[in-house]
Design a protein around this motif. Structure first.
Motif, PDB file in Angstrom:
ATOM      1  N   GLU A 419     -65.108  92.479 -86.425  1.00 32.94           N
ATOM      2  CA  GLU A 419     -65.112  93.416 -85.297  1.00 32.94           C
ATOM      3  C   GLU A 419     -64.749  92.776 -83.968  1.00 32.94           C
ATOM      4  OE1 GLU A 419     -69.075  94.890 -85.527  1.00 32.94           O
ATOM      5  OE2 GLU A 419     -68.587  96.365 -87.092  1.00 32.94           O
ATOM      6  N   ASP A 420     -64.754  91.450 -83.917  1.00 31.76           N
ATOM      7  CA  ASP A 420     -64.482  90.755 -82.657  1.00 31.76           C
ATOM      8  C   ASP A 420     -63.081  90.163 -82.693  1.00 31.76           C
ATOM      9  OD1 ASP A 420     -64.419  89.318 -80.328  1.00 31.76           O
ATOM     10  OD2 ASP A 420     -66.214  88.110 -80.759  1.00 31.76           O
ATOM     11  N   ALA A 421     -62.186  90.710 -81.880  1.00 29.14           N
ATOM     12  CA  ALA A 421     -60.797  90.243 -81.872  1.00 29.14           C
ATOM     13  C   ALA A 421     -60.672  88.823 -81.331  1.00 29.14           C
ATOM     14  CB  ALA A 421     -59.937  91.194 -81.037  1.00 29.14           C
ATOM     15  N   ARG A 422     -61.719  88.324 -80.638  1.00 23.48           N
ATOM     16  CA  ARG A 422     -61.670  86.971 -80.075  1.00 23.48           C
ATOM     17  C   ARG A 422     -62.131  85.910 -81.072  1.00 23.48           C
ATOM     18  NH1 ARG A 422     -65.502  88.173 -75.127  1.00 23.48           N
ATOM     19  NH2 ARG A 422     -66.554  89.115 -76.933  1.00 23.48           N
ATOM     20  N   SER A 423     -62.558  86.332 -82.257  1.00 17.95           N
ATOM     21  CA  SER A 423     -63.107  85.381 -83.223  1.00 17.95           C
ATOM     22  C   SER A 423     -62.003  84.540 -83.857  1.00 17.95           C
ATOM     23  CB  SER A 423     -63.883  86.118 -84.308  1.00 17.95           C
ATOM     24  OG  SER A 423     -63.026  86.982 -85.032  1.00 17.95           O
TER      25      SER A 423
END
Length: 451
Positions: A419-423
């Protein structure tokens, strides 16, 4: 017969056949057991073979030429016939064709086989011996592996032509269907090397009959001419009554063959076809094949197969018979550990749980049609950004598109929603030793392999 006829000596570590004892099959003749399961197409003398089985344990053989590093499902029909006879108390000789493999069987082939060098043959023989031992089981001393190179390596051409070749009519050899087709229907014709194959195979039978008490040769229906030649030669050379039996060449009802020549073979070597891929192949056979294959490729009793057939007829969608076929066919070749690994992988890959405990071969088999890329391991060790990963594998055309897919909840890494595009992903995120699986939506899969 000339006293110069070649008489091979048996290998020193091979025991003579056991003394005859009453047939262990009780009221059921072994021929009936094999016929019930679909292994009998033709027999040279059915009544004579029936009486032989009734008289006590029969030593029999089936040959396997080392033309590849592994046997495949097509060979498994013969292996299973041997295993069923062994379970009935008869004595198998599995012949690895170290000699005939150097020649190549022309039976129903469009072109001559490529001749292998000695190193390749030895590698192939080693793999085949392991597979035969695993499937048939020789550790109990009932049966053994033999190699026809042992009795042909010192055989002179003059002695062979004089004392064996004189029993063969060239007219009859040419008339055999497998040879005739090559001579009349194929441009390449047939070489003398391949033409002589049937003499060598026939000689094998005569040697095994004389030295090991072998009375029966089995093979696929394409071997009928070679087998009958061996029956005739053994009678002429030694006066020993022997028998031949062939089983049908197996194809699927959808027309697919079990062939290495067209790239469709399902191999018995787990390095070439993983237990998971093997399991899945059987799980997905057409409905029309499942009962026939249960009889041929498993040890499930025929009464239980009849019950499975009733269940399948009542509710084909449950695929009860298919699951038993996949499980038991895999057990024969890959053992309990192979079944466990295949069923665990099936549960993971077709469920919603995050992938864990799988291997690269299983993932490659499961997603063989999925796009894949090879990336350096250094990038993974340093932490590869999720958006970069999505563009690298081809799941998104740009970082912007990749970000939108993540925000929509459409991206999974190893079946876990991200869910986290920065991961980013690292070594701990691998699904197997080197592979990471990306899924977009319900059915779009992509593989990243790190080396």
């Amino acid at each position: 017969m000339s006293d110069q006829t070649p008489h091979p000596s048996p290998a020193p570590d091979l025991d003579p056949p056991p003394a005859a004892v009453p047939s262990p099959s009780g009221d059921r003749n072994a021929l009936d057991v094999l016929r019930e399961r679909g292994f009998v197409q033709d027999v040279t003398d059915e009544q004579g073979l029936r009486e032989l089985f009734d008289a006590g344990p029969v030593t029999f053989y089936v040959g396997f030429d080392p033309t590849a590093a592994s046997l495949h499902i097509g060979h498994l029909v013969g292996i299973m016939a041997m295993a069923h006879l062994k379970r009935l108390g008869h004595r198998p000789l599995a012949l690895a064709g170290g000699a005939t493999g150097r020649i190549g069987d022309p039976s129903f082939r469009d072109a001559e086989r490529e001749l292998l060098d000695d190193d390749a043959l030895e590698r192939n023989l080693a793999g085949i011996r392991t597979q035969l031992d695993r499937a048939i089981g020789f550790e109990d001393g009932n049966g053994q592996l033999v190699d026809n190179f042992e009795w042909t390596r010192e055989l002179s051409a003059l002695a062979f032509l004089r004392d064996v070749g004189k029993f063969f009519s060239v007219n009859q050899m040419i008339a055999r269907e497998s040879v005739r087709k090559r001579l009349t229907e194929r441009e390449q014709g047939i070489s003398y090397t391949e033409f002589s194959y049937q003499l060598l195979q026939a000689y094998d039978f005569s040697v095994l009959a004389q030295q090991y008490g072998c009375r029966l040769q089995g093979g696929g229906s394409d071997q009928w001419g070679n087998i009958t030649a061996g029956v005739d030669l053994t009678r002429r050379l030694h006066g020993i009554p022997v028998f031949g039996m062939v089983w049908p060449l197996i194809t699927r009802s959808d027309g697919r063959k079990f062939s290495k020549s067209d790239g469709t073979a399902i191999w018995l070597d787990p390095e070439l076809t993983s237990p998971y891929a093997y399991y899945q192949w059987f799980l997905n056979v057409p409905d029309a094949d499942v009962i026939r294959f249960l009889k041929l490729f498993t040890f499930v009793e025929v009464d239980e197969i009849a019950d499975l057939e009733r269940q399948h007829g009542d509710d084909p969608a449950r695929r009860v018979a298919h699951r038993v076929l996949a499980r038991e066919a895999t057990r024969v070749v890959h053992g309990d550990a192979g079944v466990e690994a295949a069923e665990r992988a099936t549960g993971v890959l077709f469920g919603d749980e995050p992938f864990a405990g799988l291997d690269d071969a299983t993932l490659s088999a499961a997603f063989e049609e999925a796009p894949s890329v090879v990336l350096t391991r250094t990038r993974l060790d340093e932490g590869l950004g999720l958006l970069e990963l999505l563009t690298e594998v081809g799941a998104a055309a740009s970082n912007g598109e990749a970000r939108r897919l993540v925000q929509q909840g459409a991206v999974r890494v190893n079946n876990a929603v991200v869910e986290d595009a920065r991961s980013s992903v690292g070594p701990d995120d691998l699904a197997s030793e080197r592979t990471l699986v990306v899924r977009v939506g319900k059915k779009r899969y992509f593989l990243a392999r790190f080396h």
